[in-house]
Design a protein around this motif. Structure first.
Motif, PDB file in Angstrom:
ATOM      1  N   THR A  51      29.909  30.216  50.621  1.00 12.47           N
ATOM      2  CA  THR A  51      31.405  30.451  50.511  1.00 12.47           C
ATOM      3  C   THR A  51      32.041  29.278  51.347  1.00 12.47           C
ATOM      4  OG1 THR A  51      31.183  32.117  52.322  1.00 12.47           O
ATOM      5  CG2 THR A  51      31.149  32.918  49.865  1.00 12.47           C
ATOM      6  N   LEU A  52      31.408  28.947  52.486  1.00 11.99           N
ATOM      7  CA  LEU A  52      32.049  27.960  53.303  1.00 11.99           C
ATOM      8  C   LEU A  52      32.215  26.660  52.443  1.00 11.99           C
ATOM      9  CD1 LEU A  52      33.099  27.143  56.271  1.00 11.99           C
ATOM     10  CD2 LEU A  52      30.732  26.558  56.874  1.00 11.99           C
ATOM     11  N   VAL A  53      31.197  26.246  51.890  1.00 18.60           N
ATOM     12  CA  VAL A  53      31.591  25.156  50.816  1.00 18.60           C
ATOM     13  C   VAL A  53      32.671  25.003  49.929  1.00 18.60           C
ATOM     14  CG1 VAL A  53      30.584  23.637  49.075  1.00 18.60           C
ATOM     15  CG2 VAL A  53      29.222  24.142  51.085  1.00 18.60           C
ATOM     16  N   ARG A  54      32.879  26.248  49.483  1.00 21.67           N
ATOM     17  CA  ARG A  54      33.907  26.879  48.517  1.00 21.67           C
ATOM     18  C   ARG A  54      35.504  26.634  49.401  1.00 21.67           C
ATOM     19  NH1 ARG A  54      34.662  32.678  47.399  1.00 21.67           N
ATOM     20  NH2 ARG A  54      35.452  32.368  49.335  1.00 21.67           N
ATOM     21  N   ASP A  55      35.176  27.185  50.507  1.00 20.88           N
ATOM     22  CA  ASP A  55      36.419  27.444  51.081  1.00 20.88           C
ATOM     23  C   ASP A  55      36.889  26.048  51.892  1.00 20.88           C
ATOM     24  OD1 ASP A  55      36.509  30.138  50.664  1.00 20.88           O
ATOM     25  OD2 ASP A  55      35.556  30.421  52.623  1.00 20.88           O
ATOM     26  N   LEU A  56      35.883  25.170  52.230  1.00 19.86           N
ATOM     27  CA  LEU A  56      36.156  23.893  52.821  1.00 19.86           C
ATOM     28  C   LEU A  56      36.715  22.905  51.447  1.00 19.86           C
ATOM     29  CD1 LEU A  56      33.287  23.121  55.114  1.00 19.86           C
ATOM     30  CD2 LEU A  56      35.567  23.651  55.662  1.00 19.86           C
ATOM     31  N   PHE A  57      36.199  23.098  50.189  1.00 23.51           N
ATOM     32  CA  PHE A  57      36.691  22.421  49.122  1.00 23.51           C
ATOM     33  C   PHE A  57      38.549  22.801  48.950  1.00 23.51           C
ATOM     34  CE2 PHE A  57      37.234  22.042  44.511  1.00 23.51           C
ATOM     35  CZ  PHE A  57      37.343  20.473  44.450  1.00 23.51           C
ATOM     36  N   LEU A  58      38.526  24.271  49.151  1.00 26.32           N
ATOM     37  CA  LEU A  58      39.806  24.847  48.958  1.00 26.32           C
ATOM     38  C   LEU A  58      40.961  23.776  50.011  1.00 26.32           C
ATOM     39  CD1 LEU A  58      41.617  26.709  47.349  1.00 26.32           C
ATOM     40  CD2 LEU A  58      40.905  28.442  48.821  1.00 26.32           C
ATOM     41  N   MET A  59      40.341  23.923  51.020  1.00 21.45           N
ATOM     42  CA  MET A  59      41.243  23.167  52.150  1.00 21.45           C
ATOM     43  C   MET A  59      41.676  21.691  51.763  1.00 21.45           C
ATOM     44  SD  MET A  59      39.697  24.515  55.721  1.00 21.45           S
ATOM     45  CE  MET A  59      40.586  23.657  56.814  1.00 21.45           C
ATOM     46  N   LEU A  60      40.475  20.981  51.272  1.00 17.79           N
ATOM     47  CA  LEU A  60      40.881  19.698  50.937  1.00 17.79           C
ATOM     48  C   LEU A  60      41.748  19.916  49.799  1.00 17.79           C
ATOM     49  CD1 LEU A  60      37.234  18.174  50.690  1.00 17.79           C
ATOM     50  CD2 LEU A  60      38.815  17.429  52.290  1.00 17.79           C
ATOM     51  N   ILE A  61      41.804  20.546  48.843  1.00 17.14           N
ATOM     52  CA  ILE A  61      42.753  20.634  47.730  1.00 17.14           C
ATOM     53  C   ILE A  61      44.229  20.763  48.496  1.00 17.14           C
ATOM     54  CG2 ILE A  61      43.727  21.963  45.902  1.00 17.14           C
ATOM     55  CD1 ILE A  61      40.666  22.565  45.087  1.00 17.14           C
ATOM     56  N   ALA A  62      44.326  21.934  49.308  1.00 16.54           N
ATOM     57  CA  ALA A  62      45.485  22.223  50.053  1.00 16.54           C
ATOM     58  C   ALA A  62      46.130  20.950  50.856  1.00 16.54           C
ATOM     59  CB  ALA A  62      45.203  23.161  51.119  1.00 16.54           C
ATOM     60  N   PHE A  63      45.284  19.933  51.406  1.00 14.51           N
ATOM     61  CA  PHE A  63      45.919  19.027  51.798  1.00 14.51           C
ATOM     62  C   PHE A  63      46.203  17.818  51.172  1.00 14.51           C
ATOM     63  CE2 PHE A  63      42.774  19.838  55.821  1.00 14.51           C
ATOM     64  CZ  PHE A  63      43.753  20.237  56.607  1.00 14.51           C
ATOM     65  N   GLY A  64      45.507  17.677  49.747  1.00 15.44           N
ATOM     66  CA  GLY A  64      46.233  16.909  48.587  1.00 15.44           C
ATOM     67  C   GLY A  64      47.563  17.531  48.216  1.00 15.44           C
ATOM     68  N   ILE A  65      47.631  18.682  47.997  1.00 15.66           N
ATOM     69  CA  ILE A  65      48.795  19.502  47.486  1.00 15.66           C
ATOM     70  C   ILE A  65      50.059  19.182  48.510  1.00 15.66           C
ATOM     71  CG2 ILE A  65      49.759  21.541  46.705  1.00 15.66           C
ATOM     72  CD1 ILE A  65      47.163  22.238  45.596  1.00 15.66           C
ATOM     73  N   MET A  66      49.697  19.001  49.698  1.00 16.72           N
ATOM     74  CA  MET A  66      50.645  18.853  50.859  1.00 16.72           C
ATOM     75  C   MET A  66      51.538  17.878  50.622  1.00 16.72           C
ATOM     76  SD  MET A  66      49.230  20.287  54.582  1.00 16.72           S
ATOM     77  CE  MET A  66      49.178  22.026  54.901  1.00 16.72           C
ATOM     78  N   GLN A  67      50.976  16.607  50.058  1.00 17.94           N
ATOM     79  CA  GLN A  67      51.863  15.611  49.850  1.00 17.94           C
ATOM     80  C   GLN A  67      52.917  15.820  48.866  1.00 17.94           C
ATOM     81  OE1 GLN A  67      48.860  12.537  48.762  1.00 17.94           O
ATOM     82  NE2 GLN A  67      47.815  12.724  50.563  1.00 17.94           N
ATOM     83  N   ALA A  68      52.566  16.617  47.851  1.00 17.34           N
ATOM     84  CA  ALA A  68      53.624  16.946  46.918  1.00 17.34           C
ATOM     85  C   ALA A  68      54.573  18.053  47.274  1.00 17.34           C
ATOM     86  CB  ALA A  68      53.090  17.276  45.600  1.00 17.34           C
TER      87      ALA A  68
END
Length: 168
Positions: A51-68
């Motif tokens: 679940t940590l791998v999944r949640d860290l991947f979700l954090m990376l997605i969040a950082f990418g979406i923050m640009q938009a």
């Protein structure tokens, strides 16, 4: 499965075993057994890692979406952090959980848990005294002991290689 601590009075007098408010006539007990409930720490660690791998991947997605969209990215980031915190708490709870010792009694029906404690020495002593009281009706004893009340599914397996489950 969750559990809570409590105090339980265990006593034998006049051929009856009392465990809290429940009674078991010693002459009706067909079998007693001791079992251990060991928390599956390895499984908890593996689940946390997945679940940590999944949640860290979700954090990376969040950082990418923050640009938009800063607001939407921040919400996803907070969600990921909340999921990580929940995973850490669940892992810590499992790692800190004690090994529980269970006294099971079988009367005319299915085995039922009569007593659960993390004190192996005291559970062994109670078990042996119950066995002695079954052979000698004059035996009497009384304990006030810290026990655990377990909440969750009770699963009974009958026969070898049974794949079904009955929960109560």
């Amino acid at each position: 499965m969750s559990y809570s601590r409590g105090m339980t009075e265990v006593q034998v007098s006049r051929g009856i075993l009392w465990v809290g408010a429940e009674t078991y006539p010693l002459r009706n007990i067909a079998r007693t057994s001791m079992k251990e409930l060991v928390p599956d720490r390895r499984k908890a660690k593996m689940h946390f890692a997945k679940t940590l791998v999944r949640d860290l991947f979700l954090m990376l997605i969040a950082f990418g979406i923050m640009q938009a969209s800063t607001l939407f990215g921040t919400l996803i980031l907070l969600l990921a952090l909340g999921l990580i915190a929940r995973g850490v708490i669940a892992l810590q709870r499992t790692l800190a959980a004690p090994t529980l010792h269970v006294l099971e009694l079988t009367t005319s029906g299915t085995p039922q848990t009569a007593l659960t404690s993390d004190d192996k020495k005291q559970m062994d002593q109670v078990f042996h005294q119950i066995m002695e009281a079954m052979d000698n009706p004059e035996v009497q004893f009384r304990y006030e002991m810290q026990t655990f009340n377990i909440n969750g599914d009770s699963i009974y397996q009958v026969g070898d290689h049974n794949v079904g489950k009955v929960t109560t």
